[in-house]
Scaffold this motif. Structure first.
Motif, mmCIF file in Angstrom:
data_model
loop_
_atom_site.group_PDB
_atom_site.id
_atom_site.type_symbol
_atom_site.label_atom_id
_atom_site.label_comp_id
_atom_site.label_asym_id
_atom_site.label_seq_id
_atom_site.Cartn_x
_atom_site.Cartn_y
_atom_site.Cartn_z
ATOM 1 N N ASP A 115 39.689 42.272 46.609
ATOM 2 C CA ASP A 115 40.144 41.099 45.851
ATOM 3 C C ASP A 115 41.041 41.512 44.682
ATOM 4 N N TYR A 116 40.697 42.629 44.044
ATOM 5 C CA TYR A 116 41.554 43.126 42.963
ATOM 6 C C TYR A 116 42.954 43.424 43.494
ATOM 7 N N LEU A 117 43.033 44.055 44.669
ATOM 8 C CA LEU A 117 44.339 44.382 45.252
ATOM 9 C C LEU A 117 45.138 43.113 45.560
ATOM 10 N N LEU A 118 44.431 42.061 45.954
ATOM 11 C CA LEU A 118 45.093 40.783 46.209
ATOM 12 C C LEU A 118 45.650 40.194 44.908
ATOM 13 N N LEU A 119 44.849 40.229 43.846
ATOM 14 C CA LEU A 119 45.328 39.759 42.533
ATOM 15 C C LEU A 119 46.531 40.584 42.075
ATOM 16 N N GLU A 120 46.440 41.885 42.281
ATOM 17 C CA GLU A 120 47.534 42.774 41.883
ATOM 18 C C GLU A 120 48.811 42.417 42.638
ATOM 19 N N LYS A 121 48.658 42.076 43.902
ATOM 20 C CA LYS A 121 49.823 41.732 44.731
ATOM 21 C C LYS A 121 50.522 40.474 44.213
ATOM 22 N N ILE A 122 49.751 39.422 43.879
ATOM 23 C CA ILE A 122 50.410 38.195 43.406
ATOM 24 C C ILE A 122 50.929 38.371 41.974
ATOM 25 N N ALA A 123 50.254 39.226 41.188
ATOM 26 C CA ALA A 123 50.742 39.495 39.833
ATOM 27 C C ALA A 123 52.086 40.228 39.889
ATOM 28 N N LYS A 124 52.197 41.192 40.803
ATOM 29 C CA LYS A 124 53.443 41.953 40.937
ATOM 30 C C LYS A 124 54.576 41.098 41.493
ATOM 31 N N ALA A 125 54.221 39.993 42.151
ATOM 32 C CA ALA A 125 55.258 39.092 42.677
ATOM 33 C C ALA A 125 55.968 38.341 41.556
ATOM 34 N N ILE A 126 55.306 38.206 40.397
ATOM 35 C CA ILE A 126 55.923 37.457 39.286
ATOM 36 C C ILE A 126 56.001 38.262 37.987
ATOM 37 N N GLY A 127 55.383 39.446 37.951
ATOM 38 C CA GLY A 127 55.389 40.250 36.729
ATOM 39 C C GLY A 127 55.459 41.735 37.019
ATOM 40 N N LYS A 128 55.430 42.534 35.953
ATOM 41 C CA LYS A 128 55.568 43.987 36.100
ATOM 42 C C LYS A 128 54.448 44.776 35.414
ATOM 43 N N LYS A 129 53.842 44.171 34.395
ATOM 44 C CA LYS A 129 52.859 44.895 33.594
ATOM 45 C C LYS A 129 51.447 44.484 34.028
ATOM 46 N N ILE A 130 50.807 45.353 34.808
ATOM 47 C CA ILE A 130 49.512 45.037 35.409
ATOM 48 C C ILE A 130 48.448 45.987 34.851
ATOM 49 N N TYR A 131 47.325 45.422 34.395
ATOM 50 C CA TYR A 131 46.262 46.237 33.805
ATOM 51 C C TYR A 131 44.896 45.832 34.381
ATOM 52 N N PRO A 132 44.093 46.812 34.821
ATOM 53 C CA PRO A 132 42.699 46.496 35.202
ATOM 54 C C PRO A 132 41.871 46.405 33.922
ATOM 55 N N ILE A 133 41.391 45.213 33.598
ATOM 56 C CA ILE A 133 40.663 44.975 32.349
ATOM 57 C C ILE A 133 39.366 44.226 32.669
ATOM 58 N N ASP A 134 38.224 44.797 32.247
ATOM 59 C CA ASP A 134 36.968 44.102 32.534
ATOM 60 C C ASP A 134 36.690 43.022 31.478
ATOM 61 N N SER A 135 35.610 42.269 31.662
ATOM 62 C CA SER A 135 35.342 41.104 30.816
ATOM 63 C C SER A 135 35.141 41.477 29.348
ATOM 64 N N GLU A 136 34.436 42.598 29.091
ATOM 65 C CA GLU A 136 34.196 43.013 27.708
ATOM 66 C C GLU A 136 35.493 43.447 27.043
ATOM 67 N N GLN A 137 36.318 44.202 27.765
ATOM 68 C CA GLN A 137 37.615 44.626 27.232
ATOM 69 C C GLN A 137 38.516 43.420 26.975
ATOM 70 N N ARG A 138 38.479 42.466 27.898
ATOM 71 C CA ARG A 138 39.333 41.278 27.759
ATOM 72 C C ARG A 138 38.933 40.448 26.540
ATOM 73 N N LYS A 139 37.614 40.353 26.293
ATOM 74 C CA LYS A 139 37.137 39.616 25.126
ATOM 75 C C LYS A 139 37.654 40.276 23.836
ATOM 76 N N ALA A 140 37.607 41.612 23.795
ATOM 77 C CA ALA A 140 38.116 42.340 22.628
ATOM 78 C C ALA A 140 39.620 42.137 22.475
ATOM 79 N N LEU A 141 40.336 42.178 23.596
ATOM 80 C CA LEU A 141 41.780 41.939 23.576
ATOM 81 C C LEU A 141 42.094 40.544 23.044
ATOM 82 N N HIS A 142 41.289 39.574 23.443
ATOM 83 C CA HIS A 142 41.518 38.199 23.027
ATOM 84 C C HIS A 142 41.333 38.050 21.521
ATOM 85 N N VAL A 143 40.304 38.712 20.972
ATOM 86 C CA VAL A 143 40.103 38.686 19.512
ATOM 87 C C VAL A 143 41.289 39.346 18.809
#
Length: 231
Positions: A115-143
């Motif tokens: 599923d991650y590879l599928l998300l990566e595929k659609i992200a690369k179809a519209i963008g270039k900067k792709i990062y694997p970020i888990d929920s805890e990391q994403r929460k910190a990024l959001h703050v």
């Protein structure tokens, strides 16, 4: 052909729809979060809705892979019984303002590798900067994003208020704003810091405080103290 269903019609949904419609390998459907009686089947279902609606809406979805676009909401907060993930774009979006998605970081998370590879595929179809970020990391990024974007924009608003009060064009400050944002591309924010608090110039600080309203003084003192303490 990857079928993508977007649920929602807010700012994030509007930008995703516009981007995916330009991609030949993606078949796109969009539905309003208020009209969920007949949810179309899709390879990926993207919930581009407010955080407080994610649980309720995800409960109603039976599609095989459901993701949300929130920066602060956990992947496990999705209540669908099928596979879960996150498709978070770290950017501020307004319907009236174009955003170049090739410059936007896509922060992705999924329960399963395929599923991650599928998300990566659609992200690369519209963008270039792709990062694997888990929920805890994403929460910190959001703050962190709230500090560098929302809070900073509020400080711009205060600066604009001061300029208006003293009949000075706010546009005079725009080259300074631009230079600061450019400077931190090559210097760390700590090394880029300047100003009276950094110099511990108490006379200038006192002079500034005398010019400000009470609410502005509170913010000025708090940030000045933080800079002086090196926090």
């Amino acid at each position: 052909m990857i079928s993508v269903l977007i649920i929602g019609n807010g700012n994030v949904a509007a930008h995703l729809v516009k981007a995916f419609l330009k991609v030949d390998t993606i078949s796109l459907t969009q539905v309003s979060s208020r009209k969920l009686e007949n949810i179309p089947k899709a390879t990926i279902t993207i919930l581009a809705v407010s955080d407080d609606a994610i649980e309720t809406i995800s409960l109603k979805i039976k599609n095989s892979f459901v993701v949300h676009t929130s920066g602060s909401f956990s992947m496990k907060g999705l209540k669908n019984t099928t596979n879960k993930g996150v498709f978070y774009m770290l950017q501020t979006f307004s319907k009236e303002k174009e955003v170049e998605l090739s410059n936007v970081p896509f922060c992705l998370e999924a329960e399963r590798d395929e599923d991650y590879l599928l998300l990566e595929k659609i992200a690369k179809a519209i963008g270039k900067k792709i990062y694997p970020i888990d929920s805890e990391q994403r929460k910190a990024l959001h703050v962190a994003a709230v500090f560098v974007n929302n809070f900073t924009n509020h400080l711009y608003k205060i600066g604009n208020d001061i300029c208006e009060e003293y009949k000075v064009p706010f546009e005079i400050l725009q080259p300074l704003i631009q230079e600061t944002s450019e400077k931190i591309k090559t210097l760390s924010p700590e090394k880029a810091q300047t100003g009276p608090a950094m110099r511990k110039d108490e006379e200038t600080i006192k002079s500034h405080l005398n010019l400000l309203h009470k609410e502005q003084q509170v913010i000025y003192k708090l940030i000045t103290q933080s800079i002086e303490n090196g926090n």
